[in-house]
Structures are given as C-alpha cells and as structure tokens.
Write a protein that holds these residues in place. Structure first.
Motif, mmCIF file in Angstrom:
data_model
loop_
_atom_site.group_PDB
_atom_site.id
_atom_site.type_symbol
_atom_site.label_atom_id
_atom_site.label_comp_id
_atom_site.label_asym_id
_atom_site.label_seq_id
_atom_site.Cartn_x
_atom_site.Cartn_y
_atom_site.Cartn_z
ATOM 1 N N UNK A 71 74.754 71.498 51.796
ATOM 2 C CA UNK A 71 75.870 71.922 50.967
ATOM 3 C C UNK A 71 76.303 73.332 51.293
ATOM 4 N N UNK A 72 77.461 73.690 50.767
ATOM 5 C CA UNK A 72 77.975 75.043 50.921
ATOM 6 C C UNK A 72 78.232 75.619 49.529
ATOM 7 N N UNK A 73 79.344 75.253 48.898
ATOM 8 C CA UNK A 73 79.576 75.682 47.511
ATOM 9 C C UNK A 73 79.187 74.572 46.528
ATOM 10 N N UNK A 74 78.421 73.628 47.001
ATOM 11 C CA UNK A 74 77.884 72.502 46.240
ATOM 12 C C UNK A 74 76.533 72.157 46.859
ATOM 13 N N UNK A 75 75.791 71.233 46.261
ATOM 14 C CA UNK A 75 74.553 70.778 46.897
ATOM 15 C C UNK A 75 74.435 69.261 46.764
ATOM 16 N N UNK A 76 73.918 68.654 47.813
ATOM 17 C CA UNK A 76 73.628 67.233 47.831
ATOM 18 C C UNK A 76 72.186 67.087 48.273
ATOM 19 N N UNK A 77 71.416 66.299 47.549
ATOM 20 C CA UNK A 77 70.026 66.017 47.913
ATOM 21 C C UNK A 77 69.861 64.512 48.071
ATOM 22 N N UNK A 78 69.374 64.099 49.235
ATOM 23 C CA UNK A 78 69.087 62.693 49.503
ATOM 24 C C UNK A 78 67.576 62.520 49.526
ATOM 25 N N UNK A 79 67.081 61.509 48.838
ATOM 26 C CA UNK A 79 65.654 61.207 48.828
ATOM 27 C C UNK A 79 65.458 59.778 49.302
ATOM 28 N N UNK A 80 64.661 59.609 50.333
ATOM 29 C CA UNK A 80 64.413 58.290 50.903
ATOM 30 C C UNK A 80 63.759 57.382 49.884
ATOM 31 N N UNK A 81 64.302 56.171 49.721
ATOM 32 C CA UNK A 81 63.717 55.173 48.829
ATOM 33 C C UNK A 81 63.259 53.944 49.606
ATOM 34 N N UNK A 82 63.647 53.862 50.870
ATOM 35 C CA UNK A 82 63.275 52.754 51.744
ATOM 36 C C UNK A 82 63.686 53.089 53.167
ATOM 37 N N UNK A 83 63.416 52.206 54.127
ATOM 38 C CA UNK A 83 63.760 52.482 55.524
ATOM 39 C C UNK A 83 65.258 52.712 55.749
ATOM 40 N N UNK A 84 66.101 52.040 54.952
ATOM 41 C CA UNK A 84 67.549 52.177 55.123
ATOM 42 C C UNK A 84 68.271 52.503 53.824
ATOM 43 N N UNK A 85 67.540 53.047 52.845
ATOM 44 C CA UNK A 85 68.156 53.406 51.567
ATOM 45 C C UNK A 85 67.698 54.789 51.119
ATOM 46 N N UNK A 86 68.579 55.437 50.353
ATOM 47 C CA UNK A 86 68.256 56.752 49.800
ATOM 48 C C UNK A 86 69.011 56.919 48.487
ATOM 49 N N UNK A 87 68.405 57.626 47.560
ATOM 50 C CA UNK A 87 69.124 58.015 46.352
ATOM 51 C C UNK A 87 69.705 59.398 46.633
ATOM 52 N N UNK A 88 70.884 59.650 46.089
ATOM 53 C CA UNK A 88 71.550 60.928 46.333
ATOM 54 C C UNK A 88 71.960 61.543 45.003
ATOM 55 N N UNK A 89 71.910 62.866 44.955
ATOM 56 C CA UNK A 89 72.318 63.601 43.768
ATOM 57 C C UNK A 89 73.246 64.729 44.192
ATOM 58 N N UNK A 90 74.417 64.796 43.597
ATOM 59 C CA UNK A 90 75.415 65.829 43.880
ATOM 60 C C UNK A 90 75.483 66.798 42.707
ATOM 61 N N UNK A 91 75.562 68.089 43.027
ATOM 62 C CA UNK A 91 75.760 69.104 41.994
ATOM 63 C C UNK A 91 76.772 70.113 42.531
ATOM 64 N N UNK A 92 77.841 70.268 41.824
ATOM 65 C CA UNK A 92 78.903 71.193 42.212
ATOM 66 C C UNK A 92 79.819 71.343 41.023
ATOM 67 N N UNK A 93 81.026 70.812 41.163
ATOM 68 C CA UNK A 93 81.931 70.737 40.009
ATOM 69 C C UNK A 93 81.566 69.481 39.239
ATOM 70 N N UNK A 94 80.460 69.551 38.534
ATOM 71 C CA UNK A 94 79.906 68.393 37.844
ATOM 72 C C UNK A 94 78.722 67.853 38.625
ATOM 73 N N UNK A 95 78.243 66.700 38.224
ATOM 74 C CA UNK A 95 77.117 66.058 38.895
ATOM 75 C C UNK A 95 77.427 64.569 39.085
ATOM 76 N N UNK A 96 76.757 63.989 40.058
ATOM 77 C CA UNK A 96 76.927 62.552 40.295
ATOM 78 C C UNK A 96 75.721 62.023 41.057
ATOM 79 N N UNK A 97 75.469 60.723 40.899
ATOM 80 C CA UNK A 97 74.389 60.054 41.605
ATOM 81 C C UNK A 97 74.965 58.920 42.444
ATOM 82 N N UNK A 98 74.256 58.590 43.509
ATOM 83 C CA UNK A 98 74.677 57.477 44.369
ATOM 84 C C UNK A 98 73.461 56.864 45.036
ATOM 85 N N UNK A 99 73.590 55.613 45.413
ATOM 86 C CA UNK A 99 72.622 54.958 46.280
ATOM 87 C C UNK A 99 73.298 54.830 47.626
ATOM 88 N N UNK A 100 72.670 55.389 48.656
ATOM 89 C CA UNK A 100 73.241 55.368 50.004
ATOM 90 C C UNK A 100 72.480 54.397 50.892
#
Length: 103
Positions: A71-100
């Motif tokens: 990130x630059x003026x925001x942050x994104x953290x990806x955490x591996x949950x499987x060989x081809x999956x990750x959970x993601x968390x965004x924090x910047x202008x608000x917050x959001x979650x995603x499964x990638x």
C-alpha cells in the motif's frame, strides 16, 4: 538428547517457511462482494493493483510468514488460506474484506 532431536525434527516438518515467489501470479476477487480487485505479484512484490479496473499505486510490499501486505496511502493485507486462495483486508478510506483466488 534423543527426545530433543525428535522434537526438533517434528517441528521442522510441520513449520513450512515461505519461499520466494510463493505469492507470484494474478489474484482476483471482490471487495465486500462488490468492487473488483486484481493484484499482480512477481517475485513476491506487487507489480500492479487494480480497483474496479483502475490502476492504483501499489507502494511497498512486505512478506512475513503467510501474509503479504502492500500500500501507499492505504494498506492491503493478504493472508494465505489455501494453495490458490487468500483472505484480504483493505484499510484506507474505510475498510473492506475479500476472498481472492490465484488465477
């Protein structure tokens, strides 16, 4: 001493360190199930990040254990949950979650 060696061997077998390039590829998903995210990673470094199709500044990439963050003026953290999956968390202008998913 023999018990200590057996315990050490067991711990080495179950603890798998991250290897360079483990995150490489294109990861995609939807923030909050709505807004698209595409993250392209090469040599464990984010080389491109797209939010709803628009390129964003990726800033600095850090990898620690099973987590990759950037990130630059925001942050994104990806955490591996499987060989081809990750959970993601965004924090910047608000917050959001995603499964990638690794494409």
């Amino acid at each position: 001493m023999k018990k200590l060696l057996c315990a050490s061997a067991f711990l080495l077998a179950i603890v798998q360190p991250a290897h360079a390039g483990d995150w490489d590829g294109s990861w995609s998903g939807k923030w909050g199930g709505k807004s698209s995210a595409l993250i392209k990673i090469k040599n464990d470094k984010v080389v491109a990040y797209y939010f709803n199709g628009a390129a964003q500044s990726a800033g600095t990439t850090k990898v620690k254990d099973k987590t990759l963050s950037f990130g630059s003026d925001y942050s994104v953290a990806l955490t591996r949950t499987g060989p081809k999956t990750a959970s993601a968390f965004y924090k910047g202008r608000g917050t959001a979650k995603a499964t990638l998913t690794l494409q």
